[in-house]
Design a protein around this motif. Structure first.
Motif, mmCIF file in Angstrom:
data_model
loop_
_atom_site.group_PDB
_atom_site.id
_atom_site.type_symbol
_atom_site.label_atom_id
_atom_site.label_comp_id
_atom_site.label_asym_id
_atom_site.label_seq_id
_atom_site.Cartn_x
_atom_site.Cartn_y
_atom_site.Cartn_z
ATOM 1 N N GLN A 172 62.294 -87.280 43.092
ATOM 2 C CA GLN A 172 60.788 -87.208 43.260
ATOM 3 C C GLN A 172 60.252 -86.045 41.949
ATOM 4 O O GLN A 172 59.253 -86.436 41.342
ATOM 5 C CB GLN A 172 60.375 -86.739 44.327
ATOM 6 C CG GLN A 172 58.657 -86.636 44.816
ATOM 7 C CD GLN A 172 58.302 -88.090 44.392
ATOM 8 O OE1 GLN A 172 58.104 -88.621 45.497
ATOM 9 N NE2 GLN A 172 57.677 -88.226 43.292
ATOM 10 N N TRP A 176 57.811 -87.313 38.939
ATOM 11 C CA TRP A 176 56.559 -86.923 38.551
ATOM 12 C C TRP A 176 56.463 -86.210 37.218
ATOM 13 O O TRP A 176 55.629 -86.675 36.330
ATOM 14 C CB TRP A 176 56.188 -85.727 39.570
ATOM 15 C CG TRP A 176 55.773 -86.195 40.885
ATOM 16 C CD1 TRP A 176 55.148 -87.168 41.142
ATOM 17 C CD2 TRP A 176 55.887 -85.444 42.264
ATOM 18 N NE1 TRP A 176 54.944 -87.332 42.501
ATOM 19 C CE2 TRP A 176 55.653 -86.149 43.152
ATOM 20 C CE3 TRP A 176 56.467 -84.127 42.592
ATOM 21 C CZ2 TRP A 176 55.318 -85.643 44.422
ATOM 22 C CZ3 TRP A 176 56.474 -83.670 43.748
ATOM 23 C CH2 TRP A 176 55.965 -84.601 44.648
ATOM 24 N N ASP A 180 54.483 -88.625 34.054
ATOM 25 C CA ASP A 180 53.131 -88.098 33.561
ATOM 26 C C ASP A 180 53.213 -88.492 31.830
ATOM 27 O O ASP A 180 52.220 -88.277 31.435
ATOM 28 C CB ASP A 180 53.295 -86.673 33.640
ATOM 29 C CG ASP A 180 52.718 -86.110 35.123
ATOM 30 O OD1 ASP A 180 52.245 -86.911 35.851
ATOM 31 O OD2 ASP A 180 53.164 -84.865 35.223
ATOM 32 N N ARG A 232 51.286 -82.386 45.241
ATOM 33 C CA ARG A 232 52.718 -82.572 45.019
ATOM 34 C C ARG A 232 53.380 -81.433 45.469
ATOM 35 O O ARG A 232 54.604 -81.796 45.827
ATOM 36 C CB ARG A 232 52.999 -82.449 43.205
ATOM 37 C CG ARG A 232 52.555 -83.570 42.540
ATOM 38 C CD ARG A 232 52.931 -83.494 41.139
ATOM 39 N NE ARG A 232 52.449 -84.687 40.282
ATOM 40 C CZ ARG A 232 52.583 -84.834 38.966
ATOM 41 N NH1 ARG A 232 53.197 -83.882 38.457
ATOM 42 N NH2 ARG A 232 52.049 -85.941 38.358
ATOM 43 N N SER A 270 53.042 -88.089 49.425
ATOM 44 C CA SER A 270 53.691 -88.599 48.001
ATOM 45 C C SER A 270 53.354 -89.808 47.751
ATOM 46 O O SER A 270 53.184 -90.362 46.668
ATOM 47 C CB SER A 270 55.232 -88.521 48.277
ATOM 48 O OG SER A 270 55.822 -88.993 47.237
ATOM 49 N N GLU A 277 47.817 -91.627 41.042
ATOM 50 C CA GLU A 277 48.185 -91.192 39.799
ATOM 51 C C GLU A 277 48.627 -92.371 38.706
ATOM 52 O O GLU A 277 48.818 -92.139 37.713
ATOM 53 C CB GLU A 277 49.248 -90.251 39.983
ATOM 54 C CG GLU A 277 48.977 -88.915 40.480
ATOM 55 C CD GLU A 277 50.083 -87.879 40.159
ATOM 56 O OE1 GLU A 277 49.573 -86.798 39.790
ATOM 57 O OE2 GLU A 277 51.164 -88.030 40.625
#
Length: 289
Positions: A172, A176, A180, A232, A270, A277
């Motif tokens: 995870q 992330w 990004d 997060r 999450s 996102e």
């Protein structure tokens, strides 16, 4: 993308349900009698509850059965078939176990179909090139990891769950971090979309619409970087660190249940971030990046 509650519940609950079915299917000494009835009832309740929640996101729920007709081209259709087959096979396996009849190959087949169901669910999102954050192998890996972790917690497999929590926590964090950067790596800009890159850097003089529309409502959602970072941290704490600590304490029935509750709460946070996102390329035309 707009983080719809129905999709968050669907992906979380169905993942838990099918994850539990996987462990029940591969168990070399599966529970029988009333114990089997309780475990399979819980798994089916979660799986069917998640699928029912997903129907609330459909504009015409009465047409949901038509999803079964598009299996050649649609991951949603493949998910419908995989879920139906997995529930049918595991339903038969569970019934036999309640009657104290153990047929392990049937459980293995049901476990494979349950894994296939989670995979097809993930591929609905991973197949979308227009959402670079999702269009990656890590999306099905994360879905499968969370399903197996939740299933291990539900079935009381403490050593397995502890190991999976460490793995899913690391995965995870990487998802992330790498996610990004995926939009920028995709190279999608107004210049590439309009073909005007050689003439300079294009920009929109006016927004395409003066009011709200379907694309803005469903495909565009802006979450602040600072707000996302806080969520997060909360997700990682609830989903991984708190359950991992609780599993090491005595009274496994009590702290195991608390670890499960914390993990599910973290997965919900999450999964909210998973949708919130995810930037659809159409957001470029509205200046929403």
């Amino acid at each position: 993308m707009q983080p719809a509650r129905s999709l968050i519940l669907f992906t979380t609950l169905s993942g838990l349900g099918f994850g539990l079915l996987v462990w029940l299917g591969v168990d070399p000494t599966p529970p029988t009698g009333w114990v089997a009835l309780v475990f399979f009832a819980l798994a089916f309740l979660l799986a069917l509850g998640g699928l029912a929640a997903s129907s609330r996101h459909l504009h015409r729920p009465e047409r949901a059965l038509r999803a079964f007709t598009q299996w050649r081209t649609s991951w949603l259709s493949r998910e419908a078939w995989a879920a139906a087959l997995a529930l049918a096979v595991m339903g038969l396996h569970g019934l036999l176990l309640v009657l104290d009849i153990v047929l392990l190959p049937l459980g293995w087949l049901g476990a494979l179909l349950s894994l296939a169901t989670v995979t097809t669910t993930a591929m609905i999102y991973a197949s979308l090139r227009t959402v670079p954050r999702w269009h990656h192998w890590s999306t099905p890996a994360l879905f499968l990891g969370l399903a197996l972790t939740g299933g291990a917690l539900l079935s009381g497999r403490v050593p397995v769950a502890s190991g999976l929590l460490l793995v899913i926590g690391a995965l995870q964090l990487w998802v992330w971090w790498d996610g990004d950067r995926r939009f920028a790596r995709s190279g999608t800009t107004l210049a590439t979309a309009t073909g005007l890159g050689e003439a300079g850097t294009p920009r929109a003089l006016f927004p395409p619409h003066t009011g709200d529309n379907y694309l803005l409502h469903e495909m565009v959602h802006v979450v602040g970087r600072r707000h996302a970072m806080k969520l997060r941290v909360i997700a990682l704490l609830l989903m991984v660190l708190v359950p991992l600590g609780m599993l090491q304490l005595p009274m496994p029935h009590v702290f195991g249940l608390l670890a499960l509750v914390s993990h599910v709460a973290g997965v919900l946070v999450s999964r909210w971030l998973f949708f919130a996102e995810a930037e659809h390329v159409v957001g470029l035309y509205y200046g929403r990046r």
